[in-house]
Design an enzyme around this catalytic site. Structure first.
Site, PDB file in Angstrom:
ATOM      1  N   ARG A  65       0.694  -0.863   0.013  1.00  0.00           N
ATOM      2  CA  ARG A  65      -0.249   0.143  -0.263  1.00  0.00           C
ATOM      3  C   ARG A  65       0.898   1.087  -0.142  1.00  0.00           C
ATOM      4  NH1 ARG A  65      -3.723  -0.201   5.037  1.00  0.00           N
ATOM      5  NH2 ARG A  65      -4.445  -1.742   4.449  1.00  0.00           N
ATOM      6  N   ARG A 103      -1.485   7.106   9.765  1.00  0.00           N
ATOM      7  CA  ARG A 103      -1.531   6.960   8.309  1.00  0.00           C
ATOM      8  C   ARG A 103      -1.569   7.412   7.776  1.00  0.00           C
ATOM      9  NH1 ARG A 103      -3.815   0.726   8.124  1.00  0.00           N
ATOM     10  NH2 ARG A 103      -2.929  -0.206   9.755  1.00  0.00           N
ATOM     11  N   LYS A 106      -3.057   1.201  15.166  1.00  0.00           N
ATOM     12  CA  LYS A 106      -3.416   2.700  14.128  1.00  0.00           C
ATOM     13  C   LYS A 106      -4.142   3.243  14.637  1.00  0.00           C
ATOM     14  CE  LYS A 106      -5.849  -0.547  11.450  1.00  0.00           C
ATOM     15  NZ  LYS A 106      -6.848  -0.740  10.565  1.00  0.00           N
ATOM     16  N   LYS A 124      -6.046   7.581  12.903  1.00  0.00           N
ATOM     17  CA  LYS A 124      -6.138   7.691  11.194  1.00  0.00           C
ATOM     18  C   LYS A 124      -6.066   9.448  11.244  1.00  0.00           C
ATOM     19  CE  LYS A 124      -7.580   3.402   9.448  1.00  0.00           C
ATOM     20  NZ  LYS A 124      -8.579   3.024   8.952  1.00  0.00           N
ATOM     21  N   CYS A 158     -15.626  -2.340   0.566  1.00  0.00           N
ATOM     22  CA  CYS A 158     -14.136  -3.178   0.386  1.00  0.00           C
ATOM     23  C   CYS A 158     -13.369  -4.059   0.125  1.00  0.00           C
ATOM     24  CB  CYS A 158     -14.314  -3.506   2.330  1.00  0.00           C
ATOM     25  SG  CYS A 158     -15.052  -5.172   2.638  1.00  0.00           S
ATOM     26  N   CYS A 214      -8.037 -10.594   0.847  1.00  0.00           N
ATOM     27  CA  CYS A 214      -8.162  -9.865   2.738  1.00  0.00           C
ATOM     28  C   CYS A 214      -8.743 -11.287   3.537  1.00  0.00           C
ATOM     29  CB  CYS A 214      -9.310  -9.488   2.704  1.00  0.00           C
ATOM     30  SG  CYS A 214      -9.336  -9.045   4.757  1.00  0.00           S
ATOM     31  N   CYS A 263     -16.953  -7.288   6.679  1.00  0.00           N
ATOM     32  CA  CYS A 263     -16.675  -8.075   7.894  1.00  0.00           C
ATOM     33  C   CYS A 263     -16.637  -6.525   8.836  1.00  0.00           C
ATOM     34  CB  CYS A 263     -15.293  -9.160   8.679  1.00  0.00           C
ATOM     35  SG  CYS A 263     -13.604  -7.149   9.038  1.00  0.00           S
ATOM     36  N   CYS A 290     -13.965  -0.578   6.996  1.00  0.00           N
ATOM     37  CA  CYS A 290     -12.986   0.015   5.348  1.00  0.00           C
ATOM     38  C   CYS A 290     -13.504   0.629   4.898  1.00  0.00           C
ATOM     39  CB  CYS A 290     -12.130  -1.595   5.226  1.00  0.00           C
ATOM     40  SG  CYS A 290     -11.003  -2.231   6.643  1.00  0.00           S
TER      41      CYS A 290
HETATM   42 FE1  SRM Z   1      -8.942  -2.076   6.642  1.00  0.00          FE
HETATM   43  C1  SRM Z   1      -7.759  -4.081   8.439  1.00  0.00           C
HETATM   44  C2  SRM Z   1      -8.273  -2.957   3.582  1.00  0.00           C
HETATM   45  C3  SRM Z   1      -9.920   1.246   4.825  1.00  0.00           C
HETATM   46  C4  SRM Z   1     -10.920  -0.288   9.146  1.00  0.00           C
HETATM   47  N1  SRM Z   1      -8.045  -3.441   6.065  1.00  0.00           N
HETATM   48  C5  SRM Z   1      -7.806  -4.327   7.035  1.00  0.00           C
HETATM   49  C6  SRM Z   1      -7.110  -5.460   6.116  1.00  0.00           C
HETATM   50  C7  SRM Z   1      -6.343  -4.770   6.308  1.00  0.00           C
HETATM   51  C8  SRM Z   1      -6.870  -6.873   6.176  1.00  0.00           C
HETATM   52  C9  SRM Z   1      -5.826  -7.302   7.433  1.00  0.00           C
HETATM   53  O1  SRM Z   1      -5.604  -6.676   8.532  1.00  0.00           O
HETATM   54  O2  SRM Z   1      -4.813  -7.744   7.039  1.00  0.00           O
HETATM   55  C10 SRM Z   1      -7.582  -4.867   4.945  1.00  0.00           C
HETATM   56  C11 SRM Z   1      -6.893  -6.002   3.759  1.00  0.00           C
HETATM   57  C12 SRM Z   1      -7.384  -6.217   2.637  1.00  0.00           C
HETATM   58  C13 SRM Z   1      -7.032  -6.449   0.852  1.00  0.00           C
HETATM   59  O3  SRM Z   1      -6.775  -7.731   0.412  1.00  0.00           O
HETATM   60  O4  SRM Z   1      -6.864  -5.435   0.883  1.00  0.00           O
HETATM   61  C14 SRM Z   1      -8.083  -3.978   4.510  1.00  0.00           C
HETATM   62  N2  SRM Z   1      -8.866  -1.222   5.000  1.00  0.00           N
HETATM   63  C15 SRM Z   1      -8.903  -1.921   3.880  1.00  0.00           C
HETATM   64  C16 SRM Z   1      -9.126  -1.004   2.532  1.00  0.00           C
HETATM   65  C17 SRM Z   1      -8.124  -1.530   1.175  1.00  0.00           C
HETATM   66  C18 SRM Z   1      -9.982  -1.208   1.920  1.00  0.00           C
HETATM   67  C19 SRM Z   1     -10.533  -0.496   0.756  1.00  0.00           C
HETATM   68  O5  SRM Z   1     -11.657  -1.054  -0.164  1.00  0.00           O
HETATM   69  O6  SRM Z   1     -10.300   0.606   0.374  1.00  0.00           O
HETATM   70  C20 SRM Z   1      -8.614   0.319   2.825  1.00  0.00           C
HETATM   71  C21 SRM Z   1      -7.277   1.043   2.680  1.00  0.00           C
HETATM   72  C22 SRM Z   1      -7.252   1.811   2.990  1.00  0.00           C
HETATM   73  C23 SRM Z   1      -5.409   2.706   3.064  1.00  0.00           C
HETATM   74  O7  SRM Z   1      -5.251   3.294   2.193  1.00  0.00           O
HETATM   75  O8  SRM Z   1      -4.535   3.042   3.839  1.00  0.00           O
HETATM   76  C24 SRM Z   1      -9.001   0.472   4.134  1.00  0.00           C
HETATM   77  N3  SRM Z   1     -10.654   0.118   7.098  1.00  0.00           N
HETATM   78  C25 SRM Z   1      -9.692   1.204   6.238  1.00  0.00           C
HETATM   79  C26 SRM Z   1     -11.020   2.310   6.718  1.00  0.00           C
HETATM   80  C27 SRM Z   1     -11.843   3.541   6.171  1.00  0.00           C
HETATM   81  C28 SRM Z   1     -10.762   4.804   6.824  1.00  0.00           C
HETATM   82  O9  SRM Z   1      -9.695   4.251   7.594  1.00  0.00           O
HETATM   83  O10 SRM Z   1     -11.016   5.580   6.370  1.00  0.00           O
HETATM   84  C29 SRM Z   1     -11.630   1.871   8.393  1.00  0.00           C
HETATM   85  C30 SRM Z   1     -12.440   2.313   9.598  1.00  0.00           C
HETATM   86  C31 SRM Z   1     -11.933   3.151  10.201  1.00  0.00           C
HETATM   87  C32 SRM Z   1     -11.251   2.863  10.942  1.00  0.00           C
HETATM   88  O11 SRM Z   1      -9.984   2.625  11.086  1.00  0.00           O
HETATM   89  O12 SRM Z   1     -11.366   2.795  11.871  1.00  0.00           O
HETATM   90  C33 SRM Z   1     -10.686   0.147   8.514  1.00  0.00           C
HETATM   91  N4  SRM Z   1      -8.917  -2.501   8.683  1.00  0.00           N
HETATM   92  C34 SRM Z   1      -9.715  -1.657  10.183  1.00  0.00           C
HETATM   93  C35 SRM Z   1      -9.593  -2.380  10.479  1.00  0.00           C
HETATM   94  C36 SRM Z   1     -10.621  -2.369  11.939  1.00  0.00           C
HETATM   95  C37 SRM Z   1      -9.507  -1.248  12.996  1.00  0.00           C
HETATM   96  C38 SRM Z   1     -10.224  -0.819  14.340  1.00  0.00           C
HETATM   97  O13 SRM Z   1     -10.668  -0.152  14.969  1.00  0.00           O
HETATM   98  O14 SRM Z   1     -10.982  -2.481  14.509  1.00  0.00           O
HETATM   99  C39 SRM Z   1      -8.890  -3.499  10.450  1.00  0.00           C
HETATM  100  C40 SRM Z   1      -8.360  -4.634  10.592  1.00  0.00           C
HETATM  101  C41 SRM Z   1      -7.255  -4.139  12.610  1.00  0.00           C
HETATM  102  O15 SRM Z   1      -6.757  -3.218  12.260  1.00  0.00           O
HETATM  103  O16 SRM Z   1      -6.890  -4.774  13.211  1.00  0.00           O
HETATM  104  C42 SRM Z   1      -8.381  -3.435   8.420  1.00  0.00           C
HETATM  105 FE1  SF4 Z   2     -11.410  -7.282   5.582  1.00  0.00          FE
HETATM  106 FE2  SF4 Z   2     -13.354  -6.635   6.715  1.00  0.00          FE
HETATM  107 FE3  SF4 Z   2     -11.900  -4.160   5.742  1.00  0.00          FE
HETATM  108 FE4  SF4 Z   2     -13.153  -5.829   3.979  1.00  0.00          FE
HETATM  109  S1  SF4 Z   2     -13.756  -4.616   6.178  1.00  0.00           S
HETATM  110  S2  SF4 Z   2     -11.250  -5.848   3.447  1.00  0.00           S
HETATM  111  S3  SF4 Z   2     -13.256  -7.956   5.034  1.00  0.00           S
HETATM  112  S4  SF4 Z   2     -11.048  -6.292   7.308  1.00  0.00           S
END
Ligand code: SRM
Ligand code: SF4
Length: 579
Positions: free
Chosen positions: A89, A158, A221, A223, A442, A448, A487, A491
């Site tokens: 990324r 991030r 993390k 943000k 997402c 994922c 899930c 995201c």
């Molecule tokens: Fe996310 C984890 C994809 C934005 C909350 N996110 C993941 C992972 C890395 C799975 C992992 O931990 O192994 C996913 C990778 C999937 C893949 O195959 O690519 C993933 N997140 C994404 C992306 C690519 C979604 C998308 O479809 O665009 C976004 C990448 C953003 C970036 O460029 O950095 C993405 N993730 C977000 C957002 C939205 C935002 O930030 O505006 C959130 C919700 C906001 C927040 O963080 O509260 C988000 N991602 C999470 C979480 C839950 C965090 C939490 O507070 O509990 C995880 C899991 C974790 O961190 O344990 C996670």
């Molecule tokens: Fe993966 Fe859940 Fe984030 Fe979708 S919302 S990319 S299933 S971690």
């Protein structure tokens, strides 16, 4: 002497016995400022994976190890190790890329990735499918484009978001510059990235290596987003740290500042919930970096390092109270925040199509469903965007909603860009309905590891079916914000949508309803663990009522609240304590 794996950062608030710190705190401490044993892991040709701690450490370098979940069972049955690949990324503050960088990244996707680019909800590009023996070459190739991946993941600040569509205001460039500076200011200081991926000189590890983070970085993390009203395109209240630009007569006066937003939850864990950020006050532009540092270090020192579930800033603020948090930030700043200034948000998401900027240049917001850019028979988009990049005189801006803005086009070049957009079928924004244009999904399956249900791959089918329901009630041309995730991590920021589906198991989702289109009201849980016929049935009923009973111009989410449909329902989980 071996470092104590359970020692947390010296200033960290410490609750309970040492041994209750999370395993990740130990890994960070042992990692020698994010080096871990990545060098050895990369050199080990016997496996396509990285070892033990390195699975976590590599995240801070902007990469995740993944396997193809569609092939997981077959590989297991054949007694083969999983089909390991790496997702990488970028750190691209505000999502700004030059045409030459676009061409460079596209070539990298063709050579090392899965021949596609994935635009994310945080204005970054993801490469999927990079194999271990090509990881270093890929990282170096990205770096050769003057783009890095440091802190794109991990327990650090991030990629910093910034409103991408420079339409109304000449101050946009200045606001973007602050987003870039916040990103630089909060970057880890370790040279581990340069040593590992770019063969940089070895850094001496004595003295203060990480002046802002300390040796164990953040509990979780973190943000940051910067927004220019009236469009809340970054969903400002979803972020740990937020800046709302206050612009008068084209001049940036400063920022209203927010803290403590976050969306991730875990099914069944009542201690986790989505939360909107608090509005704390107003700062001048000169106070921007100091404020960022004060918020981040407060979380560094007081965030919960004993549980990954409750380690984000939102929980620190809930546990100790907003007043305490604000006072602590002000103490670190050495001044009190001024009262917040008035501002208005009118909508979420992107503004598609051509818009003229204040400087007379044009910006074309394209629709890229789920941010996926590949060459397919119907949509040769990777090639199309390369063709545009070869002639484009402005820049590209990744939107916070997985779309792409071809920005800064001189009026005389509009026709040329327009012709290429049509030639390569990139003009989806002209034919899609508002529902289709605004929907987010997402990644979920197959890459994922946390996905419980489909999201991106299900989106076209889902939108077709929801469109049919809309059509039944004459609503096809009415806007409706729908977001789906595989899930509850959130995201695609589903907790802020009018209609949200949050994956529970294959084919089953929680249905949330009633987010506001200004991005300032969370959706509430309406039905749990339901399948497609059930949620289409619910929408059939509620959209029917909406069509018959709505006020002029009223949005679906507002209607549901006004008519009491959501009365008595609460958020995904009730918040503990205040707020
Ligand atoms: Fe996310 C984890 C994809 C934005 C909350 N996110 C993941 C992972 C890395 C799975 C992992 O931990 O192994 C996913 C990778 C999937 C893949 O195959 O690519 C993933 N997140 C994404 C992306 C690519 C979604 C998308 O479809 O665009 C976004 C990448 C953003 C970036 O460029 O950095 C993405 N993730 C977000 C957002 C939205 C935002 O930030 O505006 C959130 C919700 C906001 C927040 O963080 O509260 C988000 N991602 C999470 C979480 C839950 C965090 C939490 O507070 O509990 C995880 C899991 C974790 O961190 O344990 C996670
Ligand atoms: Fe993966 Fe859940 Fe984030 Fe979708 S919302 S990319 S299933 S971690």
């Amino acid at each position: 002497m071996r470092p104590n794996p359970f020692r947390s950062f010296a200033g960290a608030a410490y609750r309970g016995p040492m041994s209750t710190l999370t395993a990740q705190e130990g890994i960070k401490t042992r990692s020698r400022y994010l080096r871990g044993t990545l060098g050895e892991s990369l050199a080990d040709g016997a496996t396509g994976a990285v070892a033990g701690d390195d699975v976590f450490v590599i995240k801070f370098h902007g990469s995740y190890i993944q396997d193809d979940r569609d092939r997981r069972e077959a590989r297991r049955a054949a007694k083969l190790e999983p089909d390991w690949t790496f997702m990488i990324r970028t750190r691209t503050p505000g999502g700004v890329l030059t045409p030459s960088q676009w061409l460079g990244l596209s070539a990298i996707a063709r050579e090392y990735g899965d021949e596609g680019l994935r635009l994310t909800t945080r204005q970054a590009i993801q490469f999927h499918g990079v194999i271990k023996r090509e990881l270093k070459a890929t990282m170096a190739a990205i770096n050769a484009q003057l783009i890095d991946t440091i802190a794109a993941c991990g327990d650090v600040n991030r990629n910093v978001l910034c409103s991408p569509n420079p339409v109304e205001s000449r101050a946009h460039a200045e606001v973007y510059e602050w987003a870039r500076r916040i990103s630089e200011h909060l970057l880890p200081n370790t040279r581990a990235y340069h040593e590992l991926w770019l063969d940089g000189e070895k850094q001496a590890l004595e003295g203060v290596v990480e002046p802002i983070y300390g040796p164990t970085y953040l509990p979780r993390k973190f943000k940051t987003a910067v927004v220019i009203p009236p469009q809340n395109d970054v969903d400002i209240f979803a972020h740990d740290l937020g800046y709302i630009a206050i612009i008068e007569d084209g001049r940036l006066l400063g920022f209203n500042v927010t803290a403590g937003g976050g969306l991730g939850t875990s099914h069944g864990n009542l201690k986790t919930y989505p939360r909107l950020a608090d509005l704390l006050g107003f700062i001048t532009p000169e106070q921007t970096l100091a404020f960022a540092e004060a918020v981040l270090t407060t979380q560094r020192d007081f965030g919960d390092r004993t549980s990954r579930d409750n380690s984000k800033l939102k929980y620190t603020i809930i546990d100790r109270g907003v007043d305490w948090f604000k006072a602590e930030v002000e103490r670190r700043l050495g001044f009190e925040l001024a009262p917040a200034r008035p501002f208005v948000f009118t909508g979420q998401g992107d503004r598609f199509g051509w818009h003229e900027g204040a400087d007379g240049r044009w910006h074309l917001n394209l629709r890229i469903p789920a941010g996926r850019i590949r060459d397919t028979v119907d949509r040769p988009w990777l090639s199309g965007l390369e063709a545009i990049a070869r002639v484009h005189q402005g820049d590209f801006r990744l939107s916070p909603n997985q779309n792409l803005v071809v920005a800064g086009v001189p009026a005389a070049h509009r026709d040329e860009i327009e012709a290429l957009v049509r030639q390569y079928a990139l003009d989806l924004y002209t034919s899609q309905t508002p529902l289709q244009r605004d929907a987010l999904a997402c990644v979920a399956f197959p890459t994922c590891p946390l996905a419980m249900a489909e999201a991106e791959r299900y989106l076209p089918d889902l939108l077709g079916k929801v469109s049919a329901v809309q059509a039944n009630h004459g609503l096809l041309n009415d806007p409706l914000v729908l977001r789906i995730t595989g899930c509850p991590n959130g995201c695609a920021r589903p907790y802020l949508a009018e209609v949200a589906l949050i994956g529970k198991a294959l084919g089953r989702y929680n249905l949330l309803l009633g987010g506001s289109v200004q991005g300032d009201r969370l959706a509430v849980l309406y039905r749990e663990n339901i399948d497609e016929p059930e949620f289409l049935g619910v929408l059939e009923n509620l959209l029917g009522r909406y069509a018959a009973e709505r006020d002029v111009g009223e949005r679906f989410g507002d209607f549901l609240h006004r008519r009491g449909v959501l009365d008595g329902l609460h958020g995904v989980h009730r918040e503990r304590g205040a707020a």
